[in-house]
Design a protein around this motif. Sequence first.
Motif, short mmCIF file in Angstrom:
data_model
loop_
_atom_site.label_atom_id
_atom_site.label_comp_id
_atom_site.label_asym_id
_atom_site.label_seq_id
_atom_site.Cartn_x
_atom_site.Cartn_y
_atom_site.Cartn_z
N GLN A 182 32.98 4.86 98.99
CA GLN A 182 31.84 5.21 99.98
C GLN A 182 32.15 4.96 100.97
O GLN A 182 31.75 5.49 101.81
CB GLN A 182 31.23 3.38 99.48
CG GLN A 182 30.20 3.01 100.88
CD GLN A 182 28.99 4.64 100.57
OE1 GLN A 182 29.04 4.76 99.20
NE2 GLN A 182 27.97 4.48 101.70
N ARG A 183 33.83 4.58 101.21
CA ARG A 183 34.11 4.93 102.76
C ARG A 183 34.90 6.75 102.99
O ARG A 183 34.28 6.81 104.00
CB ARG A 183 35.92 4.25 102.84
CG ARG A 183 36.47 4.41 104.20
CD ARG A 183 37.61 3.05 103.87
NE ARG A 183 37.22 2.16 103.16
CZ ARG A 183 38.34 0.79 102.84
NH1 ARG A 183 38.44 1.55 101.67
NH2 ARG A 183 36.71 -0.36 103.04
N GLN A 184 35.22 7.24 102.36
CA GLN A 184 35.18 8.01 102.15
C GLN A 184 34.58 9.21 101.95
O GLN A 184 34.19 10.63 103.08
CB GLN A 184 36.37 8.71 100.75
CG GLN A 184 36.51 9.98 100.55
CD GLN A 184 37.84 10.88 101.98
OE1 GLN A 184 38.90 9.73 102.00
NE2 GLN A 184 37.22 11.22 103.08
N ASP A 211 35.94 2.60 97.88
CA ASP A 211 37.31 3.72 98.42
C ASP A 211 36.36 4.71 98.50
O ASP A 211 36.49 5.59 99.69
CB ASP A 211 37.92 3.78 97.94
CG ASP A 211 38.89 2.90 97.93
OD1 ASP A 211 38.99 1.62 99.23
OD2 ASP A 211 40.35 2.43 97.10
N GLU A 244 31.06 7.91 103.47
CA GLU A 244 31.05 7.72 105.40
C GLU A 244 32.04 8.36 106.23
O GLU A 244 31.26 9.43 106.98
CB GLU A 244 30.61 6.47 105.45
CG GLU A 244 29.75 4.88 104.27
CD GLU A 244 30.51 3.87 104.82
OE1 GLU A 244 31.57 3.58 105.68
OE2 GLU A 244 29.76 3.55 104.26
N GLN A 245 33.62 8.36 105.62
CA GLN A 245 34.39 9.44 106.96
C GLN A 245 33.76 10.74 106.61
O GLN A 245 34.15 11.46 107.39
CB GLN A 245 35.86 9.27 106.48
CG GLN A 245 35.82 8.09 106.70
CD GLN A 245 37.42 7.48 106.30
OE1 GLN A 245 37.95 8.50 105.26
NE2 GLN A 245 38.11 6.82 105.73
#
Length: 359
Positions: free
Chosen positions: A29-31, A27, A33-34
Amino acid sequence: MKNGLPCLSLLGLALLGGCVPPPSLIDQQRQYEQDVEAQARQLHAATDDLFEAAMASGMAIVVTTTVNLDSQKYNFENNDDSVRFEKLRTGTAVWRNSANPRRILYVGNNMKAEKIGVHGSHYQTVFGRTLYQIYIVEPGHYDLVGSLYNSPRTTTPNPQANRDIAPSPLGKVTLVEKEFSEFDRGQRWQDPQYQTDTVNQNYCAAVRVVSGECVSWGTSSYDVTRQTSAGGWVADINERKVASVEAHSELKKAFASFDVAPGEAIVVDGFYPEAPNVGFEEKDCRRVANDKLDCELSALYMVRIPTGLQEFRGASDPSKYGYMKMSKALANLQYRPVKLNAKPIKDESIWGETYVLKR
């Protein structure tokens, strides 16, 4: 528990302390990238808005050229190619507004506004071997007044100290001593590799006769050796530092010049400093710092990268990448010939015709 809400004290109710688990690594890492994507979108929109605002406020747009670094092939395991790439990457022409010397245009592959600020290009595109860079500028008269680049495998002169040196009417070049990394690649023989581990083992030292229960334990240890890698030839890479020079030339008279009026969008021929592009005598140099020399110029050489409206239109339009306002600002782009004080000479360059300005 109070009113059916577990784990919520008054402080916990305010901070949700201990009740919300930390985000997982996925989560996080995803944040990340966003967030990066959001910042890129904001920069994209801000750049596009900048062109609309600039034209509305009486600024101007200049499109000019340099060499397209990506038009060449490189083998970065080859030191010769690494040296060639470094010279191309850092080769930069310097234009200056004659009325406001703080207004400078740095034209080169390494000179984007997002990296160096307002003196860099806000957008770039390619057509063949030509890189087009787009600048928002203060209207006025611009002179080509210098160049800079890194030149690996180059050493500085060793001038005599305490000499009186007459200033050159052309200008000077500052040579800064640096180092550049090259890498020697080969193979070396590696013997088989082994690792020895100590194994500890417990054993029963005394047993109760009636019940068979162990009443005393002992420990023994022994070594186990295993092979971790086979012998053979392996790659061997060693870094080696070589001398390098960072050359900054500054002219007292313009190599070339152009004029741009408020609200105009123009494209002008660019110039590339193909290293070495400075002429001087060792006797005209003085050391001004431990790692720096100033040398009075006798000549400066630049390669002209010619262009025109048709060539620029052959490159990708900014609207293709969502820069609609930038594209609109360039709709009335016109070619503006440069005024040249330098003279063409016979020289072998793959990039264009070489010009020289002498003292």
